[in-house]
Design a protein around this motif. Structure first.
Motif, PDB file in Angstrom:
ATOM      1  N   SER A 102      30.749 105.173  76.929  1.00  0.00           N
ATOM      2  CA  SER A 102      29.983 106.284  76.359  1.00  0.00           C
ATOM      3  C   SER A 102      28.790 105.790  75.543  1.00  0.00           C
ATOM      4  N   GLY A 103      28.907 104.583  74.968  1.00  0.00           N
ATOM      5  CA  GLY A 103      27.761 104.010  74.278  1.00  0.00           C
ATOM      6  C   GLY A 103      26.632 103.714  75.247  1.00  0.00           C
ATOM      7  N   ASP A 104      26.975 103.163  76.390  1.00  0.00           N
ATOM      8  CA  ASP A 104      25.968 102.864  77.400  1.00  0.00           C
ATOM      9  C   ASP A 104      25.323 104.146  77.923  1.00  0.00           C
ATOM     10  N   MET A 105      26.111 105.206  78.119  1.00  0.00           N
ATOM     11  CA  MET A 105      25.592 106.471  78.625  1.00  0.00           C
ATOM     12  C   MET A 105      24.647 107.145  77.627  1.00  0.00           C
ATOM     13  N   ARG A 106      24.817 106.863  76.350  1.00  0.00           N
ATOM     14  CA  ARG A 106      24.033 107.537  75.329  1.00  0.00           C
ATOM     15  C   ARG A 106      22.541 107.241  75.453  1.00  0.00           C
ATOM     16  N   LEU A 107      22.180 106.083  75.991  1.00  0.00           N
ATOM     17  CA  LEU A 107      20.762 105.753  76.146  1.00  0.00           C
ATOM     18  C   LEU A 107      20.060 106.810  76.998  1.00  0.00           C
ATOM     19  N   GLY A 108      20.678 107.181  78.116  1.00  0.00           N
ATOM     20  CA  GLY A 108      20.081 108.198  78.973  1.00  0.00           C
ATOM     21  C   GLY A 108      20.065 109.567  78.330  1.00  0.00           C
ATOM     22  N   LEU A 109      21.117 109.900  77.585  1.00  0.00           N
ATOM     23  CA  LEU A 109      21.184 111.205  76.941  1.00  0.00           C
ATOM     24  C   LEU A 109      20.121 111.356  75.860  1.00  0.00           C
ATOM     25  N   VAL A 110      19.796 110.268  75.184  1.00  0.00           N
ATOM     26  CA  VAL A 110      18.824 110.335  74.093  1.00  0.00           C
ATOM     27  C   VAL A 110      17.393 110.230  74.603  1.00  0.00           C
ATOM     28  N   PHE A 111      17.140 109.329  75.550  1.00  0.00           N
ATOM     29  CA  PHE A 111      15.772 109.059  75.965  1.00  0.00           C
ATOM     30  C   PHE A 111      15.397 109.676  77.309  1.00  0.00           C
ATOM     31  N   GLY A 112      16.335 110.265  78.015  1.00  0.00           N
ATOM     32  CA  GLY A 112      16.002 110.947  79.258  1.00  0.00           C
ATOM     33  C   GLY A 112      15.380 110.021  80.283  1.00  0.00           C
ATOM     34  N   GLU A 113      14.251 110.470  80.873  1.00  0.00           N
ATOM     35  CA  GLU A 113      13.603 109.693  81.931  1.00  0.00           C
ATOM     36  C   GLU A 113      13.107 108.335  81.430  1.00  0.00           C
ATOM     37  N   LEU A 114      12.799 108.258  80.138  1.00  0.00           N
ATOM     38  CA  LEU A 114      12.320 106.994  79.576  1.00  0.00           C
ATOM     39  C   LEU A 114      13.410 105.924  79.597  1.00  0.00           C
ATOM     40  N   ALA A 115      14.679 106.331  79.702  1.00  0.00           N
ATOM     41  CA  ALA A 115      15.789 105.373  79.663  1.00  0.00           C
ATOM     42  C   ALA A 115      15.691 104.345  80.773  1.00  0.00           C
ATOM     43  N   ALA A 116      15.157 104.736  81.933  1.00  0.00           N
ATOM     44  CA  ALA A 116      15.037 103.794  83.052  1.00  0.00           C
ATOM     45  C   ALA A 116      14.154 102.613  82.678  1.00  0.00           C
ATOM     46  N   GLN A 117      13.123 102.858  81.860  1.00  0.00           N
ATOM     47  CA  GLN A 117      12.232 101.789  81.428  1.00  0.00           C
ATOM     48  C   GLN A 117      12.875 100.910  80.355  1.00  0.00           C
ATOM     49  N   LEU A 118      13.882 101.469  79.661  1.00  0.00           N
ATOM     50  CA  LEU A 118      14.518 100.748  78.561  1.00  0.00           C
ATOM     51  C   LEU A 118      15.729  99.937  79.013  1.00  0.00           C
ATOM     52  N   ARG A 119      16.240 100.226  80.191  1.00  0.00           N
ATOM     53  CA  ARG A 119      17.405  99.491  80.688  1.00  0.00           C
ATOM     54  C   ARG A 119      17.078  97.999  80.761  1.00  0.00           C
ATOM     55  N   GLY A 120      18.015  97.202  80.340  1.00  0.00           N
ATOM     56  CA  GLY A 120      17.800  95.764  80.296  1.00  0.00           C
ATOM     57  C   GLY A 120      17.458  95.270  78.909  1.00  0.00           C
ATOM     58  N   ARG A 121      16.944  96.162  78.047  1.00  0.00           N
ATOM     59  CA  ARG A 121      16.714  95.793  76.669  1.00  0.00           C
ATOM     60  C   ARG A 121      18.002  96.002  75.878  1.00  0.00           C
ATOM     61  N   ARG A 122      18.170  95.221  74.844  1.00  0.00           N
ATOM     62  CA  ARG A 122      19.318  95.429  73.963  1.00  0.00           C
ATOM     63  C   ARG A 122      19.113  96.720  73.177  1.00  0.00           C
ATOM     64  N   PHE A 123      20.185  97.505  73.066  1.00  0.00           N
ATOM     65  CA  PHE A 123      20.144  98.696  72.223  1.00  0.00           C
ATOM     66  C   PHE A 123      21.503  98.893  71.573  1.00  0.00           C
ATOM     67  N   GLY A 124      21.543  99.733  70.579  1.00  0.00           N
ATOM     68  CA  GLY A 124      22.793  99.973  69.874  1.00  0.00           C
ATOM     69  C   GLY A 124      22.796 101.342  69.220  1.00  0.00           C
ATOM     70  N   ILE A 125      23.944 101.690  68.649  1.00  0.00           N
ATOM     71  CA  ILE A 125      24.109 102.947  67.924  1.00  0.00           C
ATOM     72  C   ILE A 125      24.702 102.620  66.561  1.00  0.00           C
ATOM     73  N   VAL A 126      24.067 103.120  65.513  1.00  0.00           N
ATOM     74  CA  VAL A 126      24.605 102.958  64.173  1.00  0.00           C
ATOM     75  C   VAL A 126      24.838 104.332  63.560  1.00  0.00           C
ATOM     76  N   ASN A 127      25.774 104.381  62.646  1.00  0.00           N
ATOM     77  CA  ASN A 127      26.068 105.583  61.875  1.00  0.00           C
ATOM     78  C   ASN A 127      25.584 105.338  60.449  1.00  0.00           C
ATOM     79  N   VAL A 128      24.818 106.258  59.910  1.00  0.00           N
ATOM     80  CA  VAL A 128      24.361 106.180  58.520  1.00  0.00           C
ATOM     81  C   VAL A 128      25.094 107.263  57.741  1.00  0.00           C
ATOM     82  N   TRP A 129      25.920 106.845  56.791  1.00  0.00           N
ATOM     83  CA  TRP A 129      26.848 107.746  56.082  1.00  0.00           C
ATOM     84  C   TRP A 129      26.536 107.729  54.592  1.00  0.00           C
ATOM     85  N   ARG A 130      26.490 108.893  53.977  1.00  0.00           N
ATOM     86  CA  ARG A 130      26.263 108.964  52.536  1.00  0.00           C
ATOM     87  C   ARG A 130      26.835 110.253  51.956  1.00  0.00           C
TER      88      ARG A 130
END
Length: 285
Positions: free
Chosen positions: A151-179
């Motif tokens: 689901s982490g890998d799938m999130r790239l497409g859900l967030v960036f849409g068509e742009l995700a194809a250009q981003l594949r291969g780059r390192r990416f991640g998900i962080v939670n900011v809590w306060r």
């Protein structure tokens, strides 16, 4: 799994209960909304364990988001940013994105989700953190990680849409900011697990079922090797940033299990916790 922190944590630690899971015979699931008639809210039992939760403020070396999976930052923000959902998106999201890049070393970030949680006095031990019939979501006391490898890998497409194809291969991640957004958190803090103390077999893929979609998270089996920490009395000018997914498969924390817990030393009558968590996808160009 890398070696856990060598420093023994004694001073400032508390003994508290966290809700792990007993894996069911079938794939685990949990409903975030009221289930269909005849369906249970979840198909597994809680495995409640008393664990030592160390005071991360007393560590000789401050934690790192890439080594330990979490870090605390001074991050003052205008409290008017939290007046409405629209204010959160308009004012708070850009600050979260900037903080996420500063902490992780990423070059760009996009906040895609947030949730405000209210602790209700007398509600008992925190459960799955569902919103009950018009009530806001409560603290989530189940040991979990918001994303799996899939689901982490799938999130790239859900967030960036068509742009995700250009981003594949780059390192990416998900962080939670809590306060906290109202007062220091004294009653129901958030505990985070040192990512280096978590083995792959400790994490179990589980469905989270919503009215119109199904998500996938990790729930956790108990292990005596898990090393838990929290930051006592977090105030609204502090932000806890922790890793939820990293596409890099080695050399950095990928998942950081976490859970809310009832603080055994909370004074009576303290202001109930009101917190916000914002999820942010970061790109390393």
């Amino acid at each position: 799994m890398n070696a856990p922190l060598a420093l023994p944590v004694q001073a400032g630690s508390v003994q508290a209960t966290l809700a792990y899971m007993h894996p069911p015979a079938a794939s685990p699931f949990n409903y975030a909304c009221e289930p269909p008639p005849g369906q249970p809210w979840q198909n597994y039992d809680a495995d409640r364990r008393t664990v030592c939760i160390g005071d991360a403020r007393l560590l000789a070396t401050a934690p790192s988001v890439h080594a330990d999976g979490f870090v605390l930052r001074d991050a003052p923000v205008d409290k008017r940013s939290f007046l409405t959902d629209g204010d959160i998106v308009r004012f708070y999201y850009p600050e979260v994105a900037e903080l996420a890049c500063a902490v992780t070393g990423a070059t760009r970030a996009r906040v895609f989700d947030h949730l405000v949680r209210h602790c209700r006095p007398g509600a008992g031990a925190p459960g799955f953190g569902r919103a009950d019939r018009g009530q806001p979501a409560g603290p989530n006391g189940c040991v979990h990680n918001d994303y799996t490898g899939h689901s982490g890998d799938m999130r790239l497409g859900l967030v960036f849409g068509e742009l995700a194809a250009q981003l594949r291969g780059r390192r990416f991640g998900i962080v939670n900011v809590w306060r906290s957004i109202r007062a220091p958190v004294l009653d129901t803090p958030l505990a985070v697990c040192d990512a280096r103390s978590v083995a792959a077999q400790d994490l179990v893929e589980a469905e989270v079922r919503y009215p119109r979609r199904t998500g996938e998270i990790y729930l956790a089996r108990y292990s005596p090797l898990h090393r838990w920490f929290y930051f006592p009395a977090m105030h609204p000018d502090e932000a806890l940033v922790f890793k939820q997914y990293d596409s890099q498969r080695g050399g950095a924390a990928r998942f950081t299990p976490h859970a809310a817990f009832e603080h055994p030393g909370a004074p009576p009558g303290v202001p109930p916790r009101v917190s916000i968590e914002a999820r942010c996808l970061v790109i390393y160009d």
